[in-house]
Design a protein around this motif. Sequence first.
Motif, short mmCIF file in Angstrom:
data_model
loop_
_atom_site.label_atom_id
_atom_site.label_comp_id
_atom_site.label_asym_id
_atom_site.label_seq_id
_atom_site.Cartn_x
_atom_site.Cartn_y
_atom_site.Cartn_z
N ILE A 43 1.12 -1.56 -0.10
CA ILE A 43 0.07 0.01 -0.10
C ILE A 43 0.83 1.14 0.25
CG2 ILE A 43 -1.86 1.26 1.25
CD1 ILE A 43 -2.71 -1.50 1.96
N ALA A 44 1.67 1.16 0.80
CA ALA A 44 2.50 2.57 0.44
C ALA A 44 3.17 2.53 -0.86
CB ALA A 44 4.56 2.24 1.50
N HIS A 45 3.64 1.82 -1.40
CA HIS A 45 4.21 1.87 -2.70
C HIS A 45 3.16 2.52 -3.98
CE1 HIS A 45 8.00 0.82 -2.38
NE2 HIS A 45 7.79 -0.07 -2.20
N MET A 46 1.59 1.80 -3.49
CA MET A 46 0.21 1.48 -4.06
C MET A 46 -1.02 2.40 -3.76
SD MET A 46 -1.16 -0.74 -6.90
CE MET A 46 -2.79 -0.28 -7.64
N PRO A 47 -1.13 3.29 -3.46
CA PRO A 47 -1.82 3.74 -1.87
C PRO A 47 -3.53 3.04 -2.66
CG PRO A 47 -0.22 5.33 -2.01
CD PRO A 47 -0.37 4.70 -3.41
N GLU A 48 -3.64 3.56 -3.81
CA GLU A 48 -5.07 3.05 -4.36
C GLU A 48 -5.46 1.35 -4.38
OE1 GLU A 48 -2.62 5.30 -7.63
OE2 GLU A 48 -2.14 3.65 -6.10
N LEU A 49 -4.03 0.63 -3.71
CA LEU A 49 -4.56 -0.77 -3.30
C LEU A 49 -5.93 -1.39 -3.29
CD1 LEU A 49 -3.56 -3.98 -4.87
CD2 LEU A 49 -2.05 -3.40 -2.85
N PRO A 50 -5.84 -1.13 -1.66
CA PRO A 50 -7.03 -1.46 -0.99
C PRO A 50 -8.11 -1.39 -1.87
CG PRO A 50 -6.28 0.02 0.26
CD PRO A 50 -5.49 0.12 -0.34
N PHE A 51 -8.62 0.43 -2.38
CA PHE A 51 -9.96 0.76 -3.44
C PHE A 51 -10.11 -0.87 -4.48
CE2 PHE A 51 -10.43 3.09 -7.84
CZ PHE A 51 -11.77 2.96 -7.52
N VAL A 52 -8.60 -0.58 -5.30
CA VAL A 52 -8.87 -2.05 -6.65
C VAL A 52 -9.41 -2.84 -6.07
CG1 VAL A 52 -7.27 -2.98 -8.12
CG2 VAL A 52 -6.60 -0.65 -7.66
N LEU A 53 -9.24 -3.29 -4.39
CA LEU A 53 -9.36 -4.84 -4.56
C LEU A 53 -10.96 -4.94 -4.51
CD1 LEU A 53 -6.99 -5.69 -2.18
CD2 LEU A 53 -7.09 -6.27 -4.20
N ARG A 54 -11.74 -3.52 -3.39
CA ARG A 54 -12.94 -3.51 -2.94
C ARG A 54 -14.29 -2.82 -4.44
NH1 ARG A 54 -10.68 0.93 0.92
NH2 ARG A 54 -10.83 2.79 -0.76
#
Length: 272
Positions: A43-54
């Motif tokens: 997530i530190a590298h790609m903050p959008e990751l949780p949004f992508v998974l949701r």
Amino acid sequence: MDRPTWAPTGVDILRPASSRMYDYMLGGSHNFQVDREVADQAIAHMPELPFVLREGRSFLRRAVRFLVEAGVDQFLDLGSGIPTVGNVHEVARQVNPAARVVYVDNDPIAVAHSRAILGADPRAIALEADLRHPLQILNNPQVRGLLDVTRPVAVLLVAVLHFVPDSDQPTQIVRQLRDAVAPGSYLVVAHSTDDGAAPAGQASARGVYARSGNAVIARSQQQVAEFFDGWELVPPGVVRVPLWHATDDAPVEAVPADADRFPGYVGVARLP
């Protein structure tokens, strides 16, 4: 590190698992410290990751509703992960209370919690197995006892094929599934990509996954489309995740204006 009371004996709590990292990023609680640490690095590298998974989870809900409304009442969810709100059986039964579901994962934690949630549900089971051996799964007596493969079944491969390297022949895995199910069956795929202008940090986040033993293989739109060889794609075909029947479900967040940058493709297809 102390072993949580809910962790099955024999599970290595010092080795991260993609299913538990996924659970953590969706806000779940069935993960270990090592899963959270690796997920936080990504997530530190790609903050959008949780949004992508949701958004991927939102697509799964839309696809399941579409399939039930199309008359499908049997689901085989391969790489199902740890149960979160909006499981396949919950979504399907909002339309058809008699829907039957087999959840399959190779993570004992995911299977244990699936079984705990399902309890004595007579129309849903969780099986610990490896999707790289699809015929073994389909021939498992528990699966045979719940799913009638002479009738249409929906095969769900959501956010799992991108963990299968080319050396394990993912296209052949899907072909075996295609050849084993009845006409009128459906295939659902969601897959990571780095086509186009990928989000900043995506490559670095993927490197974190790879170093943790959970390498993600990005594939192109054409490569994802090849999984549907022999199937008839449902419109709009293989598209970025937020664009598939977006109006069928309120997305977790608004569909981004630059949806073509979304790092994943999805598709749904029917076997003629």
